[in-house]
Design an enzyme around this catalytic site. Structure first.
Site, short mmCIF file in Angstrom:
data_model
loop_
_atom_site.label_atom_id
_atom_site.label_comp_id
_atom_site.label_asym_id
_atom_site.label_seq_id
_atom_site.Cartn_x
_atom_site.Cartn_y
_atom_site.Cartn_z
N HIS A 117 0.83 -1.21 0.00
CA HIS A 117 0.00 0.00 0.00
C HIS A 117 0.86 1.25 0.00
CE1 HIS A 117 -3.08 2.90 1.27
NE2 HIS A 117 -2.19 3.31 2.15
N HIS A 156 1.54 5.02 -2.74
CA HIS A 156 1.87 6.42 -2.44
C HIS A 156 3.20 6.91 -3.01
CE1 HIS A 156 -1.54 7.09 0.14
NE2 HIS A 156 -1.22 6.10 0.94
N GLU A 198 -5.15 9.67 0.26
CA GLU A 198 -5.59 8.28 0.29
C GLU A 198 -6.63 7.96 -0.78
OE1 GLU A 198 -4.39 5.78 1.73
OE2 GLU A 198 -3.20 6.56 3.38
N SER A 253 -3.75 1.17 -4.72
CA SER A 253 -3.22 -0.10 -4.22
C SER A 253 -4.30 -1.15 -4.05
CB SER A 253 -2.49 0.11 -2.88
OG SER A 253 -3.38 0.63 -1.90
#
Length: 263
Positions: A122, A127, A167, A187
């Site tokens: 993730h 990111h 996010e 993700s």
């Protein structure tokens, strides 16, 4: 942000590297291959450019020093190896110092499709590619500085800003084309497909509205907020975000667009 954790993070050696077992490298490889086919036409160009710059390995979990080398050259950021979950204070401190926290464990096969803890897939796949982008990196840095100085009550509202941008943020151009920049979506194969469908509501970004919008971490999001382009994150960073937090506190939260979580 601290709760009982289901995973134990690996401890890097003196060079910042971790000897991951082959079973965990295999999980990374399968996660990477599965999500890579979902990105064209859905992930924003800036994310895809960042993914190319990072050159992440496909057959093993990447080492954080490899990622740091690219991030330092592009935006002056680096990663920081952390346990699965850290306190708000530590999280903001790291971002304020241009260090992105990365949990050094990967999900098990039993939680292959979804887990609540942020694992290395993730954090790195979702990111790190956009941390090569100056606008995204600047916004993340400023967010850390604001959070570090905020009160406990203000941080709860700031968390919603992070949730609906870093996010679960999306882009909607003037031509009404939708793409994804939020790492929580990028993700997740399920949410990548879901957000591009007809079910969720895509609202134009409004800072106070974002701060007033409840969310749940364990469901597909019923509401997303869209900015026009990644450069708009620079404009948001120039806003008086803490004044908006105070206004949101005064107005209170919107009614939740989802059912309450069963106890």
């Amino acid at each position: 942000m601290i709760k009982q954790q289901n995973y134990i993070a690996h401890i890097p050696d003196t060079n910042g590297c971790i000897d991951y077992p082959q079973t965990e490298n295999d999980i990374w490889s399968e996660l990477y291959a599965r999500q890579l086919v979902n990105l064209p036409g859905r992930a924003c160009p800036e994310y895809l450019h960042g993914l190319d710059k990072l050159g992440l390995p496909t057959s093993r979990i990447p080492q954080l020093p490899e990622i740091d080398e690219v991030l330092l050259q592009t935006t002056g950021w680096k990663t920081a190896a952390v346990p699965a979950l850290i306190s708000f204070g530590k999280f903001f401190e790291l971002l304020a110092n241009k260090s992105f926290p990365v949990a050094t464990f990967i999900r098990s096969r039993e939680e292959f499709d979804y887990l609540q803890e942020p694992d290395i897939f993730h954090e790195v796949f979702g990111h790190c590619p956009l941390l090569t982008n100056p606008s995204f990196a600047h916004f993340s840095h400023l967010y850390g500085q604001l959070g570090l100085a905020a009160t406990k009550e203000q941080r709860v509202f700031l968390a919603r800003l992070y949730w609906f941008t870093v996010e679960f943020g999306v882009l909607r151009t003037k031509q009404n084309e939708l793409s994804i920049y939020g790492g929580g979506i990028l993700s997740s194969p399920g949410e990548t497909l879901y957000v591009m469908g007809d079910e969720p509501e895509i609202r134009p970004f409004d800072l106070v509205d974002v701060l007033r919008t409840p969310y749940r971490i364990d469901i597909m999001q019923p509401i997303y907020y869209a900015i026009d382009n990644i450069g708009q994150l620079d404009e948001i960073a120039e806003m008086d975000i803490m004044a908006a937090v105070n206004k949101a506190q005064q107005l209170g939260l919107f009614e939740a667009a989802f059912p309450a979580k069963a106890s």
